[in-house]
Design an enzyme around this catalytic site. Structure first.
Site, PDB file in Angstrom:
ATOM      1  N   ASP A  15       0.801  -1.226   0.000  1.00 40.79           N
ATOM      2  CA  ASP A  15       0.000   0.000   0.000  1.00 40.79           C
ATOM      3  C   ASP A  15       0.829   1.269   0.000  1.00 40.79           C
ATOM      4  OD1 ASP A  15       0.859  -0.149   2.655  1.00 40.79           O
ATOM      5  OD2 ASP A  15      -1.085   0.366   3.525  1.00 40.79           O
TER       6      ASP A  15
ATOM      7  N   GLU B  76       4.636 -10.807   4.128  1.00 41.90           N
ATOM      8  CA  GLU B  76       3.340 -11.324   3.689  1.00 41.90           C
ATOM      9  C   GLU B  76       3.344 -11.958   2.295  1.00 41.90           C
ATOM     10  OE1 GLU B  76       0.266  -8.410   4.324  1.00 41.90           O
ATOM     11  OE2 GLU B  76       0.400  -8.666   6.479  1.00 41.90           O
TER      12      GLU B  76
ATOM     13  N   TYR C 122      -4.928  -8.578  12.030  1.00 48.76           N
ATOM     14  CA  TYR C 122      -5.780  -7.381  12.097  1.00 48.76           C
ATOM     15  C   TYR C 122      -7.185  -7.702  12.590  1.00 48.76           C
ATOM     16  CZ  TYR C 122      -2.038  -4.802   9.876  1.00 48.76           C
ATOM     17  OH  TYR C 122      -0.832  -4.188   9.623  1.00 48.76           O
TER      18      TYR C 122
ATOM     19  N   GLU D  56       2.674  -7.287  13.150  1.00 50.87           N
ATOM     20  CA  GLU D  56       1.767  -6.196  12.766  1.00 50.87           C
ATOM     21  C   GLU D  56       0.433  -6.431  13.444  1.00 50.87           C
ATOM     22  OE1 GLU D  56       1.212  -5.223   8.608  1.00 50.87           O
ATOM     23  OE2 GLU D  56       3.347  -5.508   8.172  1.00 50.87           O
TER      24      GLU D  56
HETATM   25  C1  BDP Z   1      -0.339  -5.381   6.021  1.00 47.30           C
HETATM   26  C2  BDP Z   1       0.905  -4.936   5.291  1.00 47.30           C
HETATM   27  C3  BDP Z   1       1.210  -3.448   5.508  1.00 47.30           C
HETATM   28  C4  BDP Z   1      -0.055  -2.639   5.320  1.00 47.30           C
HETATM   29  C5  BDP Z   1      -1.067  -3.114   6.343  1.00 47.30           C
HETATM   30  C6  BDP Z   1      -2.368  -2.309   6.328  1.00 47.30           C
HETATM   31  O1  BDP Z   1       2.021  -5.702   5.686  1.00 47.30           O
HETATM   32  O2  BDP Z   1       2.228  -3.035   4.639  1.00 47.30           O
HETATM   33  O3  BDP Z   1       0.161  -1.263   5.407  1.00 47.30           O
HETATM   34  O4  BDP Z   1      -1.375  -4.443   6.053  1.00 47.30           O
HETATM   35  O5  BDP Z   1      -3.287  -2.712   5.626  1.00 47.30           O
HETATM   36  O6  BDP Z   1      -0.913  -6.444   5.372  1.00 47.30           O
HETATM   37  O7  BDP Z   1      -2.445  -1.285   7.013  1.00 47.30           O
END
Ligand code: BDP
Length: 597
Positions: free
Chosen positions: A160, A410, A465, A501
């Site tokens: 992104d 990823e 997430y 993350e």
């Molecule tokens: C993850 C990616 C990261 C993105 C993040 C997002 O590793 O680079 O910025 O998602 O969606 O999958 O904020």
């Protein structure tokens, strides 16, 4: 690969400043053969994209040209003259007057050219650097170029962040004696209170080498003759997270009493080991707290900036962070040097982000082209990836702050071909550096059930997430999903789990008494829900929030002026979540929360 330094036998000149600048469509053929006919100048180091108001420059897909005049210092007669480009994103071509002296693919690692034959001490030359920002299925990171109906070329990719390009790091000219030190490798060990330092000095020609080890006060604590060997430091002060201690390895090429070349390599004495589900630094369990970051600031784009570097480290320390990952590419060497000096722990990542076409299908798993095939990620992609690993390890092997390599962010790990693609790359990384654990990060599409490659790696790095892309706005469900996910991995593998993350987009100033995504309260509550799940899993060895600061992205309907998952805004103001992290992390000090199950 040594970072250029001025020493008693070497000089260093910075070529940073304003350079003539043009995009390829604005100048004729072979523009390096003459003074660039352009009204524009661009700052180096900085990405060029945001320096101008013209969208044709910001969105240009293809080559741009940088040019300046350089004078070689008059005292350099008899020396070798080397030109070093810190980074040309993603491909660079360097011309000295009319002559092509270097070509390099890979946007985040340095390259050099010995230009002694082209230039003379005291003389002037025209230095032109062509930089190309194109990404294809055989580059790292991969991408695709398409042509719009009106004939414009556009770039897409599977990450992104904005595809900033140009000369984002310093360009330097330096001198070395004709017989000189080419490389130094230092590997340290700890034996109770004694430090062992295995060293290897590569020279440009057969030569007598001696080394001395100096402590931080400059006192000599060990010495040896020979280009390689092992020396011991009694009563060693180890490099520790939060308590850095650095020694100098002074390497010299000598001819009798004359020193022909000298270079000082800093190093720290520390060990890294993965044992069972624990990540050990100096034999002690380490719990990572910190962030995934970006090299990203207004106007400069990915341009290295010392003031932001200092400030970012201050803010990380303020939150109680002890680590970060160089998401999603190798950062400027200055960043790692400061981490070495400040005792910040680094996971060092290649630019291999987006080796994943399954993301096209989304979380719903819609049909998508195969990630690994002759027309997508293929043998050439893997060769580029291997080269990226080689260059990363060559550049960063001596940094005590770097405790683990992350060879991809990823990637698609469940598709046919994933194992064939990754197995040789993991082997290569281990061969290049047998001392550091190797990892990749796994996206939400990678589950403990479908994954085909996790066993190849030392640490399970998970990007998760729950509460954002899944169970949006429902933190109770998110917490149970997170815990179930962790339990699944724990039951299958005896490996440490690092959450590399987790994060939620947040608009500063937006508030609510309810669990409403995008509010500051939601980001804080999201982190707390995740922490509760982490604390119930004994194999979790750390947490790195996505992201340290808001950052610029390509245009997209789920991005509002960039990715807003920053705990700090793009101009580094704290959102409420920064205080949540500070409260949790400040007391941890590298140890796992005591409530852990
Ligand atoms: C993850 C990616 C990261 C993105 C993040 C997002 O590793 O680079 O910025 O998602 O969606 O999958 O904020």
């Amino acid at each position: 690969m040594l970072k250029p330094r001025a020493t008693a036998t070497r000089d260093l000149v910075s070529l940073d400043g304003l350079w003539r600048f043009a995009i390829s469509t604005a100048v004729g053929e072979r523009p390096w053969t003459r003074t660039l006919d352009t009204p524009l100048e661009a700052a180096v180091p900085a990405s060029y994209n945001d320096q101008f108001t013209d969208s044709a420059i910001r969105d240009h897909v293809g080559r741009v040209w940088y040019q300046r005049t350089v004078r070689v210092p008059r005292g350099w007669a008899g020396e070798r003259v080397i030109l070093r480009v810190g980074a040309a994103t993603h491909e660079g071509r360097v011309y000295v007057d009319d002559v092509l002296v270097a070509e390099h693919i890979g946007g985040y690692t340095p390259f050099e050219a010995d230009i002694t034959e082209q230039v003379g001490a005291g003389g002037e030359f025209r230095l032109t650097i062509g930089v190309n920002n194109e990404l294809t299925h055989t580059t790292v990171p991969p991408g695709r170029i398409t042509v719009t109906q009106d004939g414009r070329r556009t770039q897409t990719h599977h990450h992104d962040f904005f595809n900033y390009a140009g000369l984002a790091r310093s360009v330097q000219l330096y001198s070395v004696p004709s017989v000189h030190i080419e490389d130094i490798t230092v590997v340290t060990g700890l034996d109770a209170t004694t430090g062992t330092v295995a060293y290897e000095v590569e020279t440009s020609a057969a030569a007598a080498v001696r080394v001395r080890v100096l402590d931080a006060a400059g006192a000599e604590v060990a010495a040896a003759d020979g280009a390689s060997g092992t020396v011991r430091i009694d009563d060693v002060t180890p490099w520790r997270p939060g308590a850095a201690y650095l020694y100098d390895l002074v390497a010299e090429i000598v001819d009798g009493d004359t020193v022909l070349d000298t270079y000082t390599q800093l190093f720290g004495v520390r060990t890294v080991e993965v044992r069972g589900t624990r990540f050990l630094i100096n034999g002690e369990p380490f719990y990572f707290t910190g962030f995934g970051k970006h090299e990203d600031t207004p106007v400069r784009g990915k341009g290295h900036d010392d003031a932001y570097l200092v400030h970012d480290f201050q803010l990380m320390r303020w939150t109680g962070a002890n680590s970060f990952r160089t998401t999603h590419y190798p950062y400027a060497e200055e960043v790692l040097e400061l981490a070495d000096r400040q005792g910040i722990v680094v996971i060092d990542e290649t630019a291999a982000v987006g080796i994943n076409l399954a993301v096209v299908g989304g979380l719903g798993g819609r049909p998508h082209p195969p990630t690994y095939s002759p027309d997508t990620c293929n043998d050439d992609t893997r060769a580029a990836h291997a080269q990226a690993i080689r260059e990363l390890v060559a550049r960063d092997k001596n940094h005590p702050s770097v405790v683990m390599w992350c060879i991809a962010n990823e990637p698609s790990t469940h598709e046919e071909g994933a194992r064939e693609y990754f197995e040789p790359l993991v082997e290569l990384t281990r061969k290049l550096d047998p001392t550091r654990p190797v990892s990749h990060t796994a996206s939400l599409l990678t589950t403990f059930k479908n994954d085909l490659i996790a066993d190849l790696f030392d640490v399970l790095c998970l990007n998760r997430y729950y509460g954002w892309y899944i169970a949006t706005g429902d933190l109770a469900t998110a917490e149970t999903y997170m815990e179930a996910d962790l339990r699944g991995w724990c039951e299958k593998y005896t490996k440490p789990i690092l959450i590399t993350e987790y994060g939620a987009d947040t608009l500063p100033g937006l508030h609510s008494v309810w669990d409403q995504p995008w509010t500051e309260e939601y980001q804080a509550a999201y982190l707390e829900a995740n922490h509760r799940a982490f604390d119930r899993c004994a194999a979790v060895v750390g947490e790195q929030v996505w992201n340290f600061a808001d950052f610029q992205t390509s245009n997209g309907i789920h991005r509002v002026d960039g990715n807003r998952k920053g705990v700090f805004t793009r101009d580094r103001r704290p959102k409420a979540a920064a205080h949540t992290l500070k409260a949790r992390w400040s007391s941890l000090n590298g140890r796992k929360p005591s409530s852990s199950g």
